[in-house]
Every structure is written in structure tokens, then in C-alpha cells.
Scaffold this motif. Structure first.
Motif, PDB file in Angstrom:
ATOM      1  N   LEU A   1      30.986  13.981 -68.277  1.00 50.49           N
ATOM      2  CA  LEU A   1      29.531  14.225 -68.988  1.00 50.49           C
ATOM      3  C   LEU A   1      29.991  14.656 -70.329  1.00 50.49           C
ATOM      4  O   LEU A   1      29.301  13.948 -71.328  1.00 50.49           O
ATOM      5  CB  LEU A   1      28.817  15.605 -68.062  1.00 50.49           C
ATOM      6  CG  LEU A   1      27.439  15.798 -69.155  1.00 50.49           C
ATOM      7  CD1 LEU A   1      26.552  14.678 -68.956  1.00 50.49           C
ATOM      8  CD2 LEU A   1      26.972  17.277 -68.900  1.00 50.49           C
ATOM      9  N   LEU A   2      30.809  15.489 -70.860  1.00 49.69           N
ATOM     10  CA  LEU A   2      31.170  15.713 -72.188  1.00 49.69           C
ATOM     11  C   LEU A   2      31.537  14.283 -72.809  1.00 49.69           C
ATOM     12  O   LEU A   2      31.038  13.916 -74.069  1.00 49.69           O
ATOM     13  CB  LEU A   2      32.138  16.802 -72.212  1.00 49.69           C
ATOM     14  CG  LEU A   2      31.695  18.175 -71.937  1.00 49.69           C
ATOM     15  CD1 LEU A   2      32.638  19.069 -72.429  1.00 49.69           C
ATOM     16  CD2 LEU A   2      30.602  18.471 -72.829  1.00 49.69           C
ATOM     17  N   TRP A   3      32.301  13.693 -72.066  1.00 57.61           N
ATOM     18  CA  TRP A   3      32.731  12.301 -72.761  1.00 57.61           C
ATOM     19  C   TRP A   3      31.944  11.575 -72.993  1.00 57.61           C
ATOM     20  O   TRP A   3      31.630  10.628 -74.096  1.00 57.61           O
ATOM     21  CB  TRP A   3      34.066  11.766 -71.538  1.00 57.61           C
ATOM     22  CG  TRP A   3      34.522  10.383 -72.236  1.00 57.61           C
ATOM     23  CD1 TRP A   3      35.556  10.291 -73.132  1.00 57.61           C
ATOM     24  CD2 TRP A   3      33.871   9.312 -72.009  1.00 57.61           C
ATOM     25  NE1 TRP A   3      35.582   8.967 -73.269  1.00 57.61           N
ATOM     26  CE2 TRP A   3      35.083   8.022 -72.823  1.00 57.61           C
ATOM     27  CE3 TRP A   3      32.947   8.682 -71.307  1.00 57.61           C
ATOM     28  CZ2 TRP A   3      34.621   7.035 -72.806  1.00 57.61           C
ATOM     29  CZ3 TRP A   3      32.723   7.183 -71.337  1.00 57.61           C
ATOM     30  CH2 TRP A   3      33.352   6.491 -72.077  1.00 57.61           C
ATOM     31  N   MET A   4      30.750  11.339 -71.823  1.00 60.90           N
ATOM     32  CA  MET A   4      29.700  10.198 -72.080  1.00 60.90           C
ATOM     33  C   MET A   4      28.959  10.856 -73.137  1.00 60.90           C
ATOM     34  O   MET A   4      28.352   9.956 -74.016  1.00 60.90           O
ATOM     35  CB  MET A   4      28.855  10.601 -70.933  1.00 60.90           C
ATOM     36  CG  MET A   4      29.628   9.466 -69.795  1.00 60.90           C
ATOM     37  SD  MET A   4      28.671   9.814 -68.107  1.00 60.90           S
ATOM     38  CE  MET A   4      27.035   8.990 -68.561  1.00 60.90           C
ATOM     39  N   LEU A   5      28.620  11.958 -73.581  1.00 59.86           N
ATOM     40  CA  LEU A   5      27.641  12.548 -74.451  1.00 59.86           C
ATOM     41  C   LEU A   5      28.389  12.409 -75.832  1.00 59.86           C
ATOM     42  O   LEU A   5      27.946  12.131 -76.996  1.00 59.86           O
ATOM     43  CB  LEU A   5      27.510  13.988 -74.362  1.00 59.86           C
ATOM     44  CG  LEU A   5      26.493  14.240 -73.211  1.00 59.86           C
ATOM     45  CD1 LEU A   5      26.330  15.793 -73.024  1.00 59.86           C
ATOM     46  CD2 LEU A   5      25.283  13.740 -73.349  1.00 59.86           C
ATOM     47  N   GLU A   6      29.697  12.480 -75.841  1.00 55.45           N
ATOM     48  CA  GLU A   6      30.366  12.206 -77.292  1.00 55.45           C
ATOM     49  C   GLU A   6      30.766  10.804 -77.535  1.00 55.45           C
ATOM     50  O   GLU A   6      30.726  10.464 -78.631  1.00 55.45           O
ATOM     51  CB  GLU A   6      31.778  13.031 -77.003  1.00 55.45           C
ATOM     52  CG  GLU A   6      31.610  14.572 -77.043  1.00 55.45           C
ATOM     53  CD  GLU A   6      32.789  15.198 -76.865  1.00 55.45           C
ATOM     54  OE1 GLU A   6      33.721  14.793 -76.739  1.00 55.45           O
ATOM     55  OE2 GLU A   6      33.109  16.429 -77.079  1.00 55.45           O
TER      56      GLU A   6
END
Length: 77
Positions: free
Chosen positions: A54-59
Motif C-alpha cells: 500500500l505504501l509503495w502504491m501511495l508513493e
């Protein structure tokens, strides 16, 4: 940076405030039974590997608003 604790083991992350304020992140916190922890921390009740994705997607990507519910359902364990 904002402290976030994830999963049963409460793995600690330091997350940028703009990510913590993202609607997808907030919806995930709400749906996984997370919320405010001690001293201004946030608790997220999903698996660590899913949270990291999720963090990767948001970043690195900009999820469209219409897909937010589907993504949160996937990440809410």
C-alpha cells in the motif's frame, strides 16, 4: 514523520504526514480496527507485507478515487 504500528507484531514505520492524511490510508485504518495509539501514533490492523505494498502504491502511483473502496477491501485483513 508520523509513527505507525502495523499488524499483530506492531511493526513500527515512520510515515510522511501527507500519506497518513491520504483518504485510502485513513479508510484502511478505520476498516481494520486501527486508530490512534499512544502519544499520537497510528495503529493499522493489517498484514505488514500488504501495508508495505500500500505504501509503495501511495508513493509511486495515484489511485483513482473510484478504486479506493476496492483497494481498502483488499488490504483490510
Amino acid at each position: 514523520l508520523h509513527p505507525v504500528y502495523v499488524g499483530k507484531a506492531r511493526r513500527r514505520y515512520l510515515i510522511a504526514e501527507e500519506l497518513v492524511g491520504h483518504p485510502l490510508f485513513q479508510n484502511l485504518v478505520d476498516r481494520t480496527g486501527g486508530g490512534a495509539g499512544e502519544a499520537g501514533t497510528t495503529v493499522v490492523g493489517c498484514e505488514v507485507v500488504l501495508f508495505e505494498h500500500l505504501l509503495w502504491m501511495l508513493e509511486n502511483a495515484d489511485p483513482q478515487p473510484e478504486s479506493l473502496d476496492e483497494l481498502v477491501e483488499y488490504y483490510a485483513c
